[in-house]
Enzyme design. Structure first.
Site, short mmCIF file in Angstrom:
data_model
loop_
_atom_site.label_atom_id
_atom_site.label_comp_id
_atom_site.label_asym_id
_atom_site.label_seq_id
_atom_site.Cartn_x
_atom_site.Cartn_y
_atom_site.Cartn_z
N CYS A 147 0.85 -1.18 0.00
CA CYS A 147 0.00 0.00 0.00
C CYS A 147 0.88 1.23 0.00
CB CYS A 147 -0.83 0.10 1.28
SG CYS A 147 -1.90 -1.29 1.58
N ASN A 200 0.24 -2.53 5.60
CA ASN A 200 0.88 -3.78 5.95
C ASN A 200 2.34 -3.58 6.38
OD1 ASN A 200 -0.50 -6.21 5.86
ND2 ASN A 200 0.96 -7.05 4.39
#
Ligand SMILES: C[C@H](CCC(=O)NCCS(=O)(=O)O)[C@H]1CC[C@H]2[C@@H]3CC[C@@H]4C[C@H](O)CC[C@]4(C)[C@H]3C[C@H](O)[C@]12C
Length: 324
Positions: free
Chosen positions: A2, A79
């Site tokens: 991300c 993450n």
């Protein structure tokens, strides 16, 4: 993987790409001011700031991926595999379960400074939300219009790092990401005269050669450099729709096209959605992989003195403007 970005232009904007090989049933979710939160540490909050962001609702609880409150403070979870460490609970009052961090901060804080003091002695714990939603290894970026903070809970404790670039991707730990930027100090939007040799004639045969060496791949370290460089170098317009559009172009520089990131068993990570919250107004803009039109949900268009979550399913069908 991300990428999250905080961007100052006509307004302050905060958003992210969510890159994954499968999709949750996420939607844009508004939590109004009187929705009751009962945190694991025993604290109950029934009057708080309202927030808007992307979340999965499970058991009437908003599991936010990223969100902004009505004071203009934003948090995104990204993450952080193999590094995130959440402690077992000892029922201490300074504990926050990892899935609670976004609502915990956005219900109570207006600024990054307030977040820093709220988290001073905090411990992030490993209590899972439910068997259906076990813990995931995350780190977080928190931003207001003036500054950003990276929160990493590692084996050696909770780290609050000032984030001077307003960008977060994934591994490695944040200090290494920042240090790695030193390797790109030569990047420039201008094509400078060569320093290579006084005798060889090395031609600047193309525009854009000042950016040669900018990493183009999808690894988290490369995306970090590319997002920092694009954000730092791009123009702003002092026009809200144009700045929002520019924000999506920055996210576009690190987006994942289906097929390019093979995670095995015929699964490919891709950019499921890109978001840009205008934190000045609480308007949450997004597009999805199959729908590249901008969609927007406005916090200000709902009455917020209520208790019930509001949710807006994502638009995922392609939308094409037929001209003739
Ligand atoms: C997976 C995503 C990160 C994308 C990413 O980086 N993908 C790289 C995969 S790979 O590392 O490259 O293989 C992250 C970002 C935000 C997360 C949710 C946060 C709320 C909630 C917290 C609960 O505790 C667990 C369930 C929960 C719904 C979370 C699920 C999932 O974890 C989300 C979607």
């Amino acid at each position: 993987m991300c990428t999250a970005i905080s961007f100052n232009a006509s307004h302050h904007f905060f958003g992210r790409n969510l890159d994954l090989d499968y999709t949750f049933n996420q939607e844009v979710v508004i939590t109004p001011k009187n929705y009751p939160f009962n945190f694991k540490n025993g604290q109950s909050i029934t009057q708080h700031y309202a927030m808007i962001g992307m979340a999965v609702i499970s058991n009437d609880y908003p599991l936010y991926f990223d969100a902004t409150n009505d004071q203009g403070l934003s948090v995104a979870g990204l993450n952080y595999p193999k590094n995130a460490y959440y402690a077992p609970s000892t029922n201490a009052p300074n504990e926050i379960a990892s899935f609670e961090l976004i609502p915990y901060l956005l219900t109570q804080c207006k600024t990054v400074e307030e977040v820093k003091s709220k988290l001073k002695n905090a411990i992030i714990t490993n209590q899972p939300f439910s068997p259906e939603f076990p813990n995931s290894p995350l780190h977080w970026m928190v931003s207001d219009k003036d500054s950003s903070l990276t929160i990493e809970s590692d084996k050696d404790g909770l780290h609050l790092y000032d984030n001077p670039v307003g960008v977060l991707t994934n591994n490695p730990p944040f200090p290494m990401q920042l240090f790695n930027l030193n390797n790109y100090r030569h990047l420039s939007p201008k094509t400078y005269d060569t320093l290579f040799s006084e005798t060889l004639h090395l031609d600047s045969y193309s525009n854009g050669m000042g950016g040669m060496g900018l990493p183009g791949d999808l690894s988290s370290m490369s995306r970090f450099v590319r997002a920092c460089y694009t954000k730092e170098t791009c123009l702003t317009f002092q026009c809200v729709p144009k700045d929002i559009n520019q924000f999506f172009h920055i996210l576009g520089s690190v987006e994942q096209t289906k097929g390019l990131c093979d995670v095995g068993e015929e699964h490919y990570e891709y950019t499921i959605y890109s978001s840009c919250c205008d934190t000045t107004t609480g308007s949450y803009y997004y597009k999805t992989y199959d729908n590249s039109q901008l969609n927007v949900v406005h916090l200000a268009n709902e009455s917020l003195d209520t208790q019930t979550l509001l949710s807006y399913p994502l638009v995922t069908e392609p939308a094409i403007h037929h001209i003739n």
